[in-house]
Design a protein around this motif. Structure first.
Motif, mmCIF file in Angstrom:
data_model
loop_
_atom_site.group_PDB
_atom_site.id
_atom_site.type_symbol
_atom_site.label_atom_id
_atom_site.label_comp_id
_atom_site.label_asym_id
_atom_site.label_seq_id
_atom_site.Cartn_x
_atom_site.Cartn_y
_atom_site.Cartn_z
ATOM 1 N N TRP A 1 -78.206 39.807 21.836
ATOM 2 C CA TRP A 1 -79.504 39.638 22.490
ATOM 3 C C TRP A 1 -80.663 40.128 21.623
ATOM 4 C CZ3 TRP A 1 -79.511 36.216 26.042
ATOM 5 C CH2 TRP A 1 -78.375 36.016 26.825
ATOM 6 N N CYS A 2 -80.361 40.679 20.476
ATOM 7 C CA CYS A 2 -81.423 41.065 19.540
ATOM 8 C C CYS A 2 -82.261 39.847 19.135
ATOM 9 C CB CYS A 2 -80.840 41.728 18.294
ATOM 10 S SG CYS A 2 -79.875 40.637 17.222
ATOM 11 N N MET B 1 -84.993 31.380 12.580
ATOM 12 C CA MET B 1 -83.797 32.158 12.274
ATOM 13 C C MET B 1 -83.268 32.886 13.508
ATOM 14 S SD MET B 1 -82.744 31.636 9.260
ATOM 15 C CE MET B 1 -81.550 32.974 9.157
ATOM 16 N N ALA B 2 -84.155 33.218 14.439
ATOM 17 C CA ALA B 2 -83.715 33.855 15.682
ATOM 18 C C ALA B 2 -82.809 32.903 16.458
ATOM 19 C CB ALA B 2 -84.904 34.273 16.534
ATOM 20 N N VAL B 3 -83.195 31.628 16.473
ATOM 21 C CA VAL B 3 -82.375 30.617 17.139
ATOM 22 C C VAL B 3 -81.058 30.427 16.380
ATOM 23 C CG1 VAL B 3 -82.226 28.199 17.834
ATOM 24 C CG2 VAL B 3 -84.386 29.442 18.069
ATOM 25 N N TYR B 4 -81.162 30.323 15.041
ATOM 26 C CA TYR B 4 -79.969 30.132 14.205
ATOM 27 C C TYR B 4 -79.041 31.341 14.294
ATOM 28 C CZ TYR B 4 -77.122 29.817 9.960
ATOM 29 O OH TYR B 4 -76.082 29.793 9.067
ATOM 30 N N GLY B 5 -79.614 32.548 14.241
ATOM 31 C CA GLY B 5 -78.817 33.760 14.311
ATOM 32 C C GLY B 5 -78.059 33.859 15.625
ATOM 33 N N TYR B 6 -78.736 33.523 16.720
ATOM 34 C CA TYR B 6 -78.072 33.547 18.031
ATOM 35 C C TYR B 6 -76.904 32.565 18.056
ATOM 36 C CZ TYR B 6 -77.341 33.233 23.063
ATOM 37 O OH TYR B 6 -76.780 33.250 24.307
ATOM 38 N N TRP B 7 -77.156 31.366 17.547
ATOM 39 C CA TRP B 7 -76.099 30.343 17.525
ATOM 40 C C TRP B 7 -74.936 30.776 16.634
ATOM 41 C CZ3 TRP B 7 -73.813 27.520 13.662
ATOM 42 C CH2 TRP B 7 -72.997 26.453 14.070
ATOM 43 N N LEU B 8 -75.260 31.323 15.450
ATOM 44 C CA LEU B 8 -74.217 31.701 14.498
ATOM 45 C C LEU B 8 -73.365 32.848 15.020
ATOM 46 C CD1 LEU B 8 -73.078 31.122 11.676
ATOM 47 C CD2 LEU B 8 -74.634 32.858 10.773
ATOM 48 N N TRP B 9 -74.012 33.841 15.632
ATOM 49 C CA TRP B 9 -73.272 34.984 16.163
ATOM 50 C C TRP B 9 -72.409 34.583 17.366
ATOM 51 C CZ3 TRP B 9 -75.997 40.388 16.096
ATOM 52 C CH2 TRP B 9 -76.424 40.665 14.778
ATOM 53 N N VAL C 1 -71.069 42.477 25.493
ATOM 54 C CA VAL C 1 -71.739 41.283 24.987
ATOM 55 C C VAL C 1 -72.260 41.554 23.581
ATOM 56 C CG1 VAL C 1 -73.611 39.649 25.348
ATOM 57 C CG2 VAL C 1 -72.434 40.617 27.322
ATOM 58 N N SER C 2 -71.655 40.968 22.609
ATOM 59 C CA SER C 2 -72.106 41.151 21.238
ATOM 60 C C SER C 2 -71.554 40.032 20.382
ATOM 61 C CB SER C 2 -71.663 42.516 20.692
ATOM 62 O OG SER C 2 -70.263 42.529 20.524
ATOM 63 N N SER C 3 -71.878 40.078 19.110
ATOM 64 C CA SER C 3 -71.409 39.057 18.200
ATOM 65 C C SER C 3 -69.939 39.201 17.895
ATOM 66 C CB SER C 3 -72.206 39.150 16.891
ATOM 67 O OG SER C 3 -71.549 38.444 15.883
ATOM 68 N N HIS C 4 -69.290 38.052 17.657
ATOM 69 C CA HIS C 4 -67.905 38.056 17.208
ATOM 70 C C HIS C 4 -67.835 37.927 15.686
ATOM 71 C CE1 HIS C 4 -66.238 37.883 21.238
ATOM 72 N NE2 HIS C 4 -66.992 36.849 21.522
ATOM 73 N N LEU C 5 -68.947 37.636 15.072
ATOM 74 C CA LEU C 5 -68.961 37.450 13.621
ATOM 75 C C LEU C 5 -68.753 38.789 12.920
ATOM 76 C CD1 LEU C 5 -69.463 35.235 11.460
ATOM 77 C CD2 LEU C 5 -71.854 35.975 11.437
ATOM 78 N N LYS C 6 -67.837 38.827 11.977
ATOM 79 C CA LYS C 6 -67.521 40.084 11.302
ATOM 80 C C LYS C 6 -68.517 40.403 10.190
ATOM 81 C CE LYS C 6 -62.520 39.878 12.140
ATOM 82 N NZ LYS C 6 -61.181 39.809 11.518
ATOM 83 N N ILE C 7 -68.731 41.677 9.950
ATOM 84 C CA ILE C 7 -69.596 42.142 8.871
ATOM 85 C C ILE C 7 -68.877 41.931 7.534
ATOM 86 C CG2 ILE C 7 -70.762 44.138 7.862
ATOM 87 C CD1 ILE C 7 -70.910 45.290 10.725
ATOM 88 N N VAL D 1 -78.941 38.872 7.412
ATOM 89 C CA VAL D 1 -78.699 39.446 8.739
ATOM 90 C C VAL D 1 -77.898 38.460 9.584
ATOM 91 C CG1 VAL D 1 -79.726 40.317 10.867
ATOM 92 C CG2 VAL D 1 -80.802 40.843 8.675
ATOM 93 N N ALA D 2 -78.345 37.193 9.585
ATOM 94 C CA ALA D 2 -77.658 36.174 10.378
ATOM 95 C C ALA D 2 -76.205 36.010 9.942
ATOM 96 C CB ALA D 2 -78.396 34.835 10.269
ATOM 97 N N LYS D 3 -75.957 36.166 8.629
ATOM 98 C CA LYS D 3 -74.597 36.052 8.103
ATOM 99 C C LYS D 3 -73.833 37.373 8.186
ATOM 100 C CE LYS D 3 -73.141 32.874 6.227
ATOM 101 N NZ LYS D 3 -72.366 31.722 6.729
ATOM 102 N N LYS D 4 -74.489 38.406 8.671
ATOM 103 C CA LYS D 4 -73.911 39.746 8.796
ATOM 104 C C LYS D 4 -73.426 40.311 7.467
ATOM 105 C CE LYS D 4 -72.616 40.855 13.466
ATOM 106 N NZ LYS D 4 -71.516 41.297 14.358
ATOM 107 N N VAL D 5 -74.279 40.226 6.464
ATOM 108 C CA VAL D 5 -73.987 40.834 5.167
ATOM 109 C C VAL D 5 -74.444 42.288 5.215
ATOM 110 C CG1 VAL D 5 -74.445 40.774 2.688
ATOM 111 C CG2 VAL D 5 -74.221 38.641 3.979
ATOM 112 N N LEU D 6 -73.564 43.208 4.956
ATOM 113 C CA LEU D 6 -73.816 44.641 5.087
ATOM 114 C C LEU D 6 -75.084 45.091 4.374
ATOM 115 C CD1 LEU D 6 -72.991 47.594 5.723
ATOM 116 C CD2 LEU D 6 -71.536 47.516 3.673
ATOM 117 N N GLU D 7 -75.282 44.625 3.139
ATOM 118 C CA GLU D 7 -76.373 45.133 2.298
ATOM 119 C C GLU D 7 -77.759 44.673 2.734
ATOM 120 O OE1 GLU D 7 -72.538 45.355 0.376
ATOM 121 O OE2 GLU D 7 -73.643 43.593 1.111
#
Length: 227
Positions: A44-45, A78-86, A100-106, A158-164
């Protein structure tokens, strides 16, 4: 200009500043909500990010930070894309969670990959800054271009959940503090001071989750091999 005209001009300026401060305060609050939820990898971020960036798009345009305004239009997308991707990821990358959170791994990118990203983005920033300095009325064109270009790339991380991504944000936020302070956006300047500390905390939180995922993956791999 008569005294009455001066008084009216001052009153109008105060009224406009009050309106800007009101909307800026809302944008700041929602931006904080976005960051806190992002640190917790809560999907929901992206909703908070969409509304906040929509407000900032108008605010930055009104103070002639043209690239910052364009950047926030990109943020909305990107907010729309990030929500869809997560929310929509391959089943192999999904994990069972009880909230409720993302299933995409870091994930983590190599130093070589980040070096290439930084070099290319820096080159693009110089080119964009030169164009802005010579063909637009943008304030602080090179700084504006650099923060914009790197923010575009970092938002994708951020959308791809890259740690750095959080380390990129630390540098971007420090530069942005100077930029916003110079344009009189005091609330936003204060927000970005807070952002620096929160970005560092976000990195530590994501790194802990990333390391946990690595350990769990190693366990799964060991079980598969043993079978």
């Amino acid at each position: 200009m008569t005294m009455n005209d001066m008084i009216l001009a001052i009153q109008q300026a105060i009224n406009e500043a009050s309106v800007m401060t009101f909307w800026e305060a809302i944008a700041v609050m929602l931006a904080l909500v976005y960051l806190i939820l992002a640190m917790r990898t809560n999907i929901w971020c992206w909703s908070a990010a969409f509304i906040s960036t929509a407000i900032y798009t108008v605010l930055f345009w009104n103070v002639s930070l043209l690239m910052e305004s364009v950047l926030n239009i990109y943020y909305m997308g990107m907010a729309v894309y990030g929500y869809w991707l997560w929310l929509h990821v391959p089943p192999a990358q999904q994990t069972q969670q009880h909230h409720v959170s993302s299933h995409l791994k870091i994930t983590s990118w190599s130093l070589k990959t980040h070096s290439i990203v930084i070099a290319v983005t820096s080159l693009v920033s110089v080119i964009v800054g030169y164009a802005m300095a010579n063909y637009t009325s943008a304030a602080f064109p090179y700084i504006d271009a650099a923060t914009t270009c790197f923010a575009v790339v970092t938002t994708y991380l951020v959308a791809k959940k890259v740690l750095e991504n959080w380390l990129y944000w630390v540098v971007i936020d420090v530069v942005s503090i100077y930029l916003y302070f110079q344009k009189g956006l005091m609330l936003t300047s204060g927000l970005f001071i807070l952002y620096v500390g929160m970005a560092l905390a976000g990195y530590l939180m994501w790194r802990k989750k990333y390391q946990h995922n690595v350990v769990e993956q190693d366990k799964v791999s060991s079980q598969v091999i043993s079978v």
